[in-house]
Design a protein around this motif. Structure first.
Motif, PDB file in Angstrom:
ATOM      1  N   ALA A   1       0.863  -1.152  -0.155  1.00  0.00           N
ATOM      2  CA  ALA A   1      -0.053  -0.128  -0.015  1.00  0.00           C
ATOM      3  C   ALA A   1       1.002   1.298  -0.084  1.00  0.00           C
ATOM      4  N   ALA A   2       0.556   2.151  -0.954  1.00  0.00           N
ATOM      5  CA  ALA A   2       1.170   3.682  -0.998  1.00  0.00           C
ATOM      6  C   ALA A   2       0.676   4.289   0.287  1.00  0.00           C
ATOM      7  N   LYS A   3       1.116   5.439   0.715  1.00  0.00           N
ATOM      8  CA  LYS A   3       1.005   5.986   1.988  1.00  0.00           C
ATOM      9  C   LYS A   3      -0.570   6.557   1.902  1.00  0.00           C
ATOM     10  N   ASP A   4      -1.150   7.109   0.774  1.00  0.00           N
ATOM     11  CA  ASP A   4      -2.450   7.746   1.007  1.00  0.00           C
ATOM     12  C   ASP A   4      -3.321   6.429   1.029  1.00  0.00           C
ATOM     13  N   VAL A   5      -3.298   5.339   0.304  1.00  0.00           N
ATOM     14  CA  VAL A   5      -4.220   4.217   0.356  1.00  0.00           C
ATOM     15  C   VAL A   5      -4.159   3.546   1.817  1.00  0.00           C
ATOM     16  N   ALA A   6      -2.793   3.467   2.196  1.00  0.00           N
ATOM     17  CA  ALA A   6      -2.677   2.919   3.687  1.00  0.00           C
ATOM     18  C   ALA A   6      -3.425   3.415   4.482  1.00  0.00           C
ATOM     19  N   GLU A   7      -3.602   4.774   4.461  1.00  0.00           N
ATOM     20  CA  GLU A   7      -4.127   5.812   5.611  1.00  0.00           C
ATOM     21  C   GLU A   7      -5.765   5.353   5.397  1.00  0.00           C
ATOM     22  N   GLN A   8      -6.438   5.046   4.424  1.00  0.00           N
ATOM     23  CA  GLN A   8      -7.831   4.877   4.361  1.00  0.00           C
ATOM     24  C   GLN A   8      -8.120   3.685   5.140  1.00  0.00           C
TER      25      GLN A   8
ATOM     26  N   LEU B   1      -3.559   1.779   8.127  1.00  0.00           N
ATOM     27  CA  LEU B   1      -2.339   0.662   8.319  1.00  0.00           C
ATOM     28  C   LEU B   1      -1.021   1.425   7.903  1.00  0.00           C
ATOM     29  N   PHE B   2      -0.126   1.009   8.024  1.00  0.00           N
ATOM     30  CA  PHE B   2       1.325   1.586   7.786  1.00  0.00           C
ATOM     31  C   PHE B   2       1.596   1.325   6.091  1.00  0.00           C
ATOM     32  N   PRO B   3       2.412   2.464   5.609  1.00  0.00           N
ATOM     33  CA  PRO B   3       2.515   2.250   4.129  1.00  0.00           C
ATOM     34  C   PRO B   3       3.566   1.041   3.876  1.00  0.00           C
ATOM     35  N   GLY B   4       3.054   0.180   2.977  1.00  0.00           N
ATOM     36  CA  GLY B   4       3.863  -0.996   2.505  1.00  0.00           C
ATOM     37  C   GLY B   4       3.137  -2.165   3.014  1.00  0.00           C
ATOM     38  N   ALA B   5       1.932  -1.765   3.521  1.00  0.00           N
ATOM     39  CA  ALA B   5       1.098  -3.060   4.067  1.00  0.00           C
ATOM     40  C   ALA B   5       0.439  -3.920   2.893  1.00  0.00           C
TER      41      ALA B   5
END
Length: 242
Positions: A108-115, A118-122
């Motif tokens: 996951a990129a940072k903006d998607v992870a925030e949705q 989760l942490f980026p890279g999840a």
């Protein structure tokens, strides 16, 4: 005993019957008010009311100085519901089909992870699907899904059933959030929707929860001339005691 329809309703029915029969199709110019007055033997006020109501109901478009035109058919979605695009298309008598462009596992990129909180890279599942009604693109869906909620996501055939149908079947989606915006289609999006770059579109950002976890985040893009959104409310004002 059946009462006769009011004159303006008769004019509306006359116009709608001709549209349904194919005498007029999307974009065609309708007879002017004066022509309808002469042809139907009714008053100008009656014709004006009929055209005004047809406009409010979304059947025609009225352009100042130009006349009245048949509106494009629009699919109507419900803002308060989670409804499969295939069900929405069936409701208006169209056959659903889909083209799967992307179906993969991603970090996951940072903006998607925030949705997902989760942490980026999840680890997430990612898909892009073009949904069509009678062969015409009506929705571009880009979705990310929590693999813990739907572990078999990548093994599904989303030309047979929609991602929404699948998620509703495997996960108890208890809560949803919709964020609606007006946007212009990018060059890539327009190509996928068989539209012109910059075409006005309706964008719905949708998150769904299973328990306390976000199950999926989707960005749904609809060409503005092919879709309209409604909302249904109950007990409006019930909490207002003034």
């Amino acid at each position: 005993m059946t009462l006769p329809l009011p004159r303006y309703e008769q004019v509306k029915r006359h116009i709608l019957e001709r549209i349904e029969r194919g005498d007029y199709t999307a974009g065609d110019k309708l007879p002017s008010e004066n022509e309808l007055v002469r042809a139907l033997g009714v008053s100008r006020m009656t014709v004006n009311r009929a055209l005004r109501e047809l406009t409010e109901e979304g059947h025609i478009l009225r352009r100042a100085g130009m006349g009245s035109f048949v509106a494009s058919r629009r699919m109507r979605g419900h803002a308060a519901d989670i409804v499969s695009i295939s069900a929405e298309l069936a409701e208006r008598g169209e056959d659903w089909s889909a083209e799967v462009l992307v179906l993969e596992e991603v970090q996951a990129a940072k903006d998607v992870a925030e949705q997902f909180a989760l942490f980026p890279g999840a680890r997430l599942f990612h898909l892009i699907v073009v949904h069509k009604g009678d062969g015409v693109p009506v929705e571009l869906e880009e979705r990310w899904v929590n693999p813990d909620i739907a572990p078999d996501m990548l093994m599904q055939d989303f030309t047979k059933a929609t991602p929404t149908d699948y998620l509703l079947a495997v996960a108890p989606l208890l809560r949803a959030e919709h964020v609606v915006r007006a946007v212009g289609a990018s060059k890539a999006e327009a190509a996928r929707l068989d539209a012109v770059p910059g075409t006005p579109c309706l964008e719905i950002g949708r998150r769904t929860w299973t328990g306390e976890r976000v199950a999926s985040y989707a960005r749904l893009l609809y060409p503005g001339d092919r879709y309209e959104l409604t909302a249904r409310f109950s007990n409006v004002g019930a909490g207002n005691t003034n």
